[in-house]
Design a protein around this motif. Structure first.
Motif, PDB file in Angstrom:
ATOM      1  N   GLY A  50       0.777  -1.234   0.000  1.00 13.24           N
ATOM      2  CA  GLY A  50       0.000   0.000   0.000  1.00 13.24           C
ATOM      3  C   GLY A  50       0.803   1.276   0.000  1.00 13.24           C
ATOM      4  O   GLY A  50       0.230   2.359  -0.182  1.00 13.24           O
ATOM      5  N   ARG A  51       2.109   1.189   0.189  1.00 13.84           N
ATOM      6  CA  ARG A  51       2.934   2.397   0.289  1.00 13.84           C
ATOM      7  C   ARG A  51       3.858   2.538  -0.913  1.00 13.84           C
ATOM      8  O   ARG A  51       4.724   1.699  -1.148  1.00 13.84           O
ATOM      9  CB  ARG A  51       3.743   2.378   1.590  1.00 13.84           C
ATOM     10  CG  ARG A  51       2.867   2.489   2.823  1.00 13.84           C
ATOM     11  CD  ARG A  51       3.645   2.274   4.106  1.00 13.84           C
ATOM     12  NE  ARG A  51       4.794   3.167   4.212  1.00 13.84           N
ATOM     13  CZ  ARG A  51       5.653   3.152   5.236  1.00 13.84           C
ATOM     14  NH1 ARG A  51       5.470   2.276   6.223  1.00 13.84           N
ATOM     15  NH2 ARG A  51       6.668   3.985   5.281  1.00 13.84           N
ATOM     16  N   ASP A  52       3.687   3.624  -1.673  1.00 16.57           N
ATOM     17  CA  ASP A  52       4.480   3.821  -2.884  1.00 16.57           C
ATOM     18  C   ASP A  52       5.977   3.891  -2.604  1.00 16.57           C
ATOM     19  O   ASP A  52       6.788   3.489  -3.443  1.00 16.57           O
ATOM     20  CB  ASP A  52       4.052   5.111  -3.594  1.00 16.57           C
ATOM     21  CG  ASP A  52       2.714   4.975  -4.296  1.00 16.57           C
ATOM     22  OD1 ASP A  52       2.235   3.834  -4.451  1.00 16.57           O
ATOM     23  OD2 ASP A  52       2.149   6.020  -4.689  1.00 16.57           O
ATOM     24  N   GLU A  53       6.353   4.406  -1.431  1.00 21.33           N
ATOM     25  CA  GLU A  53       7.780   4.584  -1.158  1.00 21.33           C
ATOM     26  C   GLU A  53       8.488   3.270  -0.853  1.00 21.33           C
ATOM     27  O   GLU A  53       9.725   3.201  -0.862  1.00 21.33           O
ATOM     28  CB  GLU A  53       7.991   5.560   0.005  1.00 21.33           C
ATOM     29  CG  GLU A  53       7.557   5.061   1.368  1.00 21.33           C
ATOM     30  CD  GLU A  53       6.099   5.355   1.687  1.00 21.33           C
ATOM     31  OE1 GLU A  53       5.761   5.390   2.887  1.00 21.33           O
ATOM     32  OE2 GLU A  53       5.311   5.581   0.745  1.00 21.33           O
ATOM     33  N   LEU A  54       7.729   2.202  -0.594  1.00 17.92           N
ATOM     34  CA  LEU A  54       8.319   0.896  -0.371  1.00 17.92           C
ATOM     35  C   LEU A  54       8.314   0.112  -1.682  1.00 17.92           C
ATOM     36  O   LEU A  54       7.288  -0.008  -2.337  1.00 17.92           O
ATOM     37  CB  LEU A  54       7.547   0.129   0.703  1.00 17.92           C
ATOM     38  CG  LEU A  54       7.563   0.742   2.107  1.00 17.92           C
ATOM     39  CD1 LEU A  54       6.705  -0.078   3.053  1.00 17.92           C
ATOM     40  CD2 LEU A  54       8.991   0.859   2.642  1.00 17.92           C
TER      41      LEU A  54
END
Length: 261
Positions: A50-54
């Motif tokens: 769910g997290r773009d930065e991961l």
């Protein structure tokens, strides 16, 4: 930065830039998984997706052991099997993450622990690591994906021998068979897996995720339909801002700045 998701479940999650490192921290139980831990793994994978930065994850175990599979003591005590409602057994084998995940294996990965490994995309193993499905020795089936994932990864006859005898395979043999990507000195599996994850994380995230999706889903596609079925994945990536950025960065001789869109 290190974040403990839930101290009661003994799952530690550490963020190293764009890489999430998930550590099953139940060394006193050889990192065997109970229901709360399975749910914590599943929620950590939800967070990853769910997290773009991961961009990628590494999954490992503490105390020199990867995972001994199901916590039979917890099962006997509570009657609860380690099956997450959304991601299935052990919080991963029913529905692995969309983003790449690497198993960093020290010591034993047996039973459900091996099935967790088989749910990962890449495997880095210490020289002393062992992999096995001993369920037949306990009157059980390896029902967490081992019976179909292992024959898909290594030659069928060798997989059948491992499944029907319950004997473990050493890391070096798994590397010969193509199951393990890297074999490193004992104690270095996590560092090597993180290094590999960082290389993956440096690439265009939508292209990486689309590539993983095609590899995973195309196994069932009819030969005559392979290119047609691949096209929606390729087209979505082709139309992305990251595709334009990749071309621009190449022409301008600079590092790309990915946006995952």
């Amino acid at each position: 930065m290190t974040q403990v998701v839930d101290s009661a479940t003994s799952l530690r999650v550490e963020y190293r830039g764009a890489v999430a490192v998930l550590t099953i921290d139940r060394a006193s139980r050889r990192n065997a998984v109970d229901l709360p831990t399975a749910r914590a793994i599943a929620r950590a994978l939800d967070d990853l997706d769910g997290r773009d930065e991961l961009r990628a994850a590494v999954l490992t175990g503490s105390g020199g052991t990867f995972c001994a599979g199901m916590d039979l003591k917890a099962l006997t005590t509570t009657g609860e099997r380690p099956i997450d409602e959304q991601r299935g057994p052990f919080g991963i084998v029913g529905r692995p993450p969309r983003k790449p995940i690497i198993a960093a294996v020290e010591g034993a990965a047996v039973g459900g622990g091996f099935e967790i490994v088989l749910s990962c995309d890449l495997v880095v193993a210490a020289e002393g690591a062992t992999f096995g499905l001993p369920e037949v020795r306990r009157g059980l089936l390896a029902a967490g994906g081992g019976l179909f994932r292992l024959p898909a990864r290594i030659p069928r006859n060798i997989a059948m021998e491992a499944i029907l005898t319950g004997r473990p395979l050493p890391a070096a043999r798994c590397a010969e068979l193509g199951l393990v990507n890297r074999v490193v000195p004992d104690g270095e599996a996590l560092a090597a897996a993180v290094e590999l994850a960082e290389v993956i994380a440096s690439n265009a995230p939508l292209a990486v995720q689309g590539s993983k999706a095609v590899v995973g889903e195309s196994a069932d596609w009819p030969l005559a339909e392979l290119f047609d079925r691949q096209e929606p994945f390729a087209d979505a990536v082709r139309r992305s801002a990251d595709a334009r950025e990749g071309a621009a960065a190449f022409l301008e001789k600079r590092a790309p700045r990915w946006q995952a869109r």
